[in-house]
Scaffold this motif. Sequence first.
Motif, short mmCIF file in Angstrom:
data_model
loop_
_atom_site.label_atom_id
_atom_site.label_comp_id
_atom_site.label_asym_id
_atom_site.label_seq_id
_atom_site.Cartn_x
_atom_site.Cartn_y
_atom_site.Cartn_z
N LEU A 1 0.81 -1.12 0.05
CA LEU A 1 -0.01 -0.20 0.15
C LEU A 1 0.79 1.22 0.06
O LEU A 1 1.94 1.31 0.57
N GLN A 2 0.39 2.39 -0.44
CA GLN A 2 0.97 3.52 -0.34
C GLN A 2 2.30 3.47 -1.16
O GLN A 2 3.27 3.90 -0.72
N LEU A 3 2.46 3.24 -2.48
CA LEU A 3 3.37 3.01 -3.16
C LEU A 3 4.26 4.15 -3.49
O LEU A 3 5.56 4.37 -3.52
N SER A 4 3.64 5.37 -3.69
CA SER A 4 4.23 6.47 -3.96
C SER A 4 3.75 7.74 -3.29
O SER A 4 4.39 8.86 -3.36
N ALA A 5 2.51 7.60 -2.75
CA ALA A 5 1.95 9.03 -2.09
C ALA A 5 1.48 8.64 -0.59
O ALA A 5 0.54 8.41 -0.47
N ASP A 6 2.54 8.72 0.25
CA ASP A 6 2.38 8.26 1.73
C ASP A 6 2.15 9.66 2.37
O ASP A 6 1.83 9.45 3.72
N LEU A 7 2.32 10.85 2.02
CA LEU A 7 2.28 11.84 2.76
C LEU A 7 1.09 12.53 2.92
O LEU A 7 0.22 12.83 1.70
N GLY A 8 0.44 12.83 4.07
CA GLY A 8 -0.99 13.58 4.20
C GLY A 8 -0.43 14.91 4.72
O GLY A 8 0.21 15.01 5.95
N HIS A 9 -0.89 15.89 3.92
CA HIS A 9 -0.55 17.25 4.36
C HIS A 9 -1.20 17.92 5.41
O HIS A 9 -2.40 17.47 5.71
N THR A 10 -0.71 18.49 6.25
CA THR A 10 -1.28 19.26 7.50
C THR A 10 -2.57 20.10 6.94
O THR A 10 -2.35 20.56 6.00
N THR A 11 -3.59 19.87 7.55
CA THR A 11 -4.94 20.70 7.40
C THR A 11 -5.79 19.79 6.38
O THR A 11 -6.96 19.89 6.23
N SER A 12 -5.32 18.60 5.89
CA SER A 12 -6.14 17.71 4.97
C SER A 12 -6.87 16.80 6.05
O SER A 12 -6.38 16.37 7.08
N CYS A 13 -8.03 16.60 5.81
CA CYS A 13 -9.07 15.66 6.54
C CYS A 13 -9.92 15.30 5.61
O CYS A 13 -10.94 15.73 5.30
N HIS A 14 -10.06 13.56 5.50
CA HIS A 14 -10.97 13.20 4.82
C HIS A 14 -10.49 11.73 4.46
O HIS A 14 -9.63 11.09 5.40
N ARG A 15 -11.51 10.76 3.86
CA ARG A 15 -10.80 9.30 3.69
C ARG A 15 -9.98 9.45 2.84
O ARG A 15 -9.93 10.26 1.73
N TRP A 16 -8.60 8.62 2.72
CA TRP A 16 -7.64 8.76 2.03
C TRP A 16 -7.56 7.78 1.02
O TRP A 16 -7.85 6.56 1.44
N THR A 17 -7.05 7.96 -0.25
CA THR A 17 -6.82 7.14 -1.30
C THR A 17 -5.75 6.24 -0.91
O THR A 17 -4.79 6.65 -0.52
N LEU A 18 -5.96 4.93 -1.09
CA LEU A 18 -4.84 4.04 -0.99
C LEU A 18 -4.57 3.30 -2.15
O LEU A 18 -5.17 2.82 -3.13
N GLU A 19 -3.11 3.52 -2.54
CA GLU A 19 -2.47 2.69 -3.85
C GLU A 19 -2.28 1.55 -3.32
O GLU A 19 -1.56 1.14 -2.35
N ILE A 20 -2.91 0.52 -4.02
CA ILE A 20 -2.64 -1.06 -3.63
C ILE A 20 -2.22 -1.95 -4.93
O ILE A 20 -2.61 -1.89 -5.93
N LEU A 21 -0.82 -2.57 -4.66
CA LEU A 21 -0.54 -3.60 -5.39
C LEU A 21 -0.57 -4.93 -4.78
O LEU A 21 0.29 -5.04 -3.58
N ALA A 22 -0.88 -5.88 -5.22
CA ALA A 22 -0.73 -7.31 -4.80
C ALA A 22 0.42 -8.10 -5.35
O ALA A 22 0.33 -8.28 -6.88
#
Length: 163
Positions: free
Chosen positions: A96-117
């Motif tokens: 999970l989170q192969l390239s975009a693991d940073l959540g910026h301060t002030t962001s608040c939501h359900r986060w998109t997860l990059e998934i690879l099996a």
Amino acid sequence: MILTGDAIRNAVDSGEITFSPYDVAGVNPNSINYHLGRGLKVFEDGGWRDVDLPDAGFILEPHRMYLGHTEEVIGSSRFAMRLIGCSSNGRRGLFLQLSADLGHTTSCHRWTLEILAALPTRLRPGMVAGQVSFWHNTGRLDPSPATYARFNHACEPQIGVTP
């Protein structure tokens, strides 16, 4: 500096961290577990197909890209976040989170997860997908609404969001 589990519990209790729904049992020494939401997008034939994860689960095919989302709304106006997978899923070949693991301060939501099996893997809605850690910011915070607001109402996986 990373927050400890005790600091995470205190920040959730004081409202400095939004994590909903919240279960204190999911707090770890430096993170809190997040769960997989029901929505999934599958990349196939050059486009994205929506899948509603059934309670019995959905088997991911190896070497195919998927987008999911957190069950929880996660955010903070004080701390930056880092979403990562968990080691138990990693040992099963789920990344999970192969390239975009940073959540910026002030962001608040359900986060998109990059998934690879790497192997066929069954996903179920509500399963522990990974962990989020919280970090103190150094320097002046400048949360521009034009930059961050585009994500703050996300409730399902987001594809190719551009500024």
